[in-house]
Design a protein around this motif. Structure first.
Motif, mmCIF file in Angstrom:
data_model
loop_
_atom_site.group_PDB
_atom_site.id
_atom_site.type_symbol
_atom_site.label_atom_id
_atom_site.label_comp_id
_atom_site.label_asym_id
_atom_site.label_seq_id
_atom_site.Cartn_x
_atom_site.Cartn_y
_atom_site.Cartn_z
ATOM 1 N N VAL A 153 -35.684 33.085 -5.396
ATOM 2 C CA VAL A 153 -35.471 32.353 -4.150
ATOM 3 C C VAL A 153 -35.911 33.195 -2.961
ATOM 4 O O VAL A 153 -36.515 32.682 -2.010
ATOM 5 N N GLN A 195 -28.047 31.614 -6.258
ATOM 6 C CA GLN A 195 -29.134 31.265 -5.349
ATOM 7 C C GLN A 195 -29.250 32.269 -4.209
ATOM 8 O O GLN A 195 -30.342 32.549 -3.724
ATOM 9 N N ARG A 220 -34.719 27.086 -5.971
ATOM 10 C CA ARG A 220 -33.276 26.891 -5.942
ATOM 11 C C ARG A 220 -32.816 25.983 -7.092
ATOM 12 O O ARG A 220 -31.777 26.241 -7.718
#
Length: 467
Positions: A74, A68, A157
């Motif tokens: 992201v 992430q 995410r």
């Protein structure tokens, strides 16, 4: 005159509270009244926010966090939040007056006056009074898109977490398949060795020894191919997590067991309740609201516009040895602009905004239907894997027992190598199917985790916006 101007300003403020109508910002989701799929554990489940901890695997949690952090998806979602926040600030600024400062210095001579120097500083203000709510609608649209961008970041995410978990699961499954392939290759090699000894002693035909050698070579090739596939899965995890490969391989040295129990979000009986858990559905809903506000803003551009300007300046003038203070101010003009002819430009803008609203509404409905499909597919796959697990285990036990008996008969000279290899292939297929089924079961849980939003809720979205 001052009273008239004050009255005009008051009227403008009252009119600015008016707003043109716009389409409804909500759409009823096309969701069935219940899930048409079996519910795992009868729908009695717990919390999804800490779902990854159910694996009791710190490496998996570390990989997800690293992925992430490194994910461009992201990062892009985070950038869109910043852009949407800036767009909202720009839209809100249109509701307030703008003020600009200025400073001038002039030195001139105009006969018969002497040379004069004038220095002034001041400010100019302008305000477009929002008569019919056009600017307010644009602000609403920007706010809705900001909320959608924030939900999009959560969705990114969740997607990265699911992708990383699936990649990690693929590697662990590959390692199990490699163990199966290695045991199979060792068994074939031992059979080939014993058969060759028997052939050398003249008790076994050379053709039978050749068949045993071919089977051993096939098993070794399968194990080599499986080992290469595991290396490829490691490379995929390195790319996802951005962790150094030596460090990752060191951490992967620990053995892994499939979690026996899984705790997930309570599966509600009404899809609308569960679909609220998906940030992508929420984002699509916010886009509908934003498109609706865009329609109101475009319609307001077809109506009269009222603006007010003013200025104030302070300065000094020096001429002929004398210095004078200069003060000027003005309020106005209070200008009313009436659209008369624009060759259909404003009407076209309304049609375009209306079309975008209809597109957003259609995409929202499609997103809801897709969400229902993903949840129900995950439920079906999960129930199927659960129902097949016991049969797959019994098949492995049965084929393994049959292979052991056949191998004993072959070594005692009562069975043929062809019969032994048939039993070996059946046992290998059953073991491979069991490992694949175990992967399918965990993958179905991951798919369900993704389908119900990965623990994100609307309440979290509201809390995130609370200062």
């Amino acid at each position: 005159m001052g009273q008239k101007l004050a009255l005009a300003c008051a009227c403008a403020l009252v009119l600015s509270a008016c707003a043109v109508p716009r389409p409804a910002a909500t759409v009823d989701p096309d969701a069935p009244p219940k899930w048409y799929a079996p519910l795992p554990h009868n729908g009695t489940l717990t919390d999804l926010n800490r779902w990854w901890q159910q694996f009791n695997d710190p490496l998996l949690v570390e990989l997800i966090e690293a992925a992430q952090t490194a994910s461009p998806t992201v990062a892009t979602a985070r950038s869109r939040i910043v852009q949407a926040r800036a767009a909202r600030a720009a839209a809100q600024a249109t509701l307030l007056p703008s003020v600009d400062g200025n400073a001038t210095a002039v030195r001139a001579k105009q006969p018969p006056t002497p040379i004069a120097t004038t220095v002034t500083t001041g400010a100019q203000a302008a305000w477009e009074i929002d008569l019919f709510g056009g600017n307010r609608a644009a602000t609403d649209a920007a706010r809705e898109r900001l909320q959608g961008a924030e939900a999009g970041w959560h969705d990114a995410r969740v997607s990265v977490a699911a992708e990383t978990a699936n990649s990690y699961l693929a590697l662990r499954t590959c390692e199990r398949q490699l163990l199966v392939a290695t045991r199979d290759a060792q068994s074939r090699a031992e059979t080939a060795r014993l058969t060759q000894l028997s052939a050398n002693a003249g008790f076994t035909p050379p053709a039978t020894a050749a068949l045993a050698r071919a089977s051993a070579a096939e098993g070794a090739a399968r194990a080599t191919q499986q080992r290469a596939q595991c290396d490829i899965e490691v490379k995929a995890l390195v790319a996802l997590s951005a962790l150094p490969e030596p460090r990752l391989r060191e951490r992967l040295g620990a053995s892994w067991k499939e979690p026996a129990e899984f705790a997930l979000l309570t599966v509600a009986s009404i899809p609308a309740e569960l679909l609220a858990q998906r940030p992508d559905v929420y984002q699509a809903e916010r886009e509908v609201a934003a498109a609706s506000a865009d329609v109101g803003s475009a319609r307001a551009q077809q109506l009269p516009r009222l603006s007010l300007t003013g200025s104030i300046a302070l300065g000094k003038a020096h001429a002929g040895g004398d210095t004078f203070d200069v003060e000027t101010w003005s309020i106005g003009p209070l200008a009313l602009t009436l659209p008369i002819f624009d060759a259909g430009r404003r009407a076209a803008n309304v049609d375009s905004a209306q079309a975008r609203y209809e597109e957003a509404a259609a995409l929202y409905k499609a997103r809801v239907r897709q969400a229902v499909r993903e949840v129900e597919e995950a439920l079906v796959n999960l129930e199927s894997a659960r129902a097949r697990a016991e049969d797959a285990r019994i098949a492995v036990e049965g084929y393994s027992a049959s292979f052991v008996a056949t191998e004993a008969r072959y070594r005692s000279g009562l069975g043929s190598l062809i019969e032994l290899e048939d039993q070996r292939r059946a046992m290998l297929a059953a073991e491979t199917a069991l490992v694949a089924l175990q992967r399918e079961r965990v993958a179905s849980w991951i798919a369900l985790y993704r389908a119900v939003g990965g623990g994100w809720t609307r309440a979290q979205q509201e809390e995130a916006r609370t200062p």
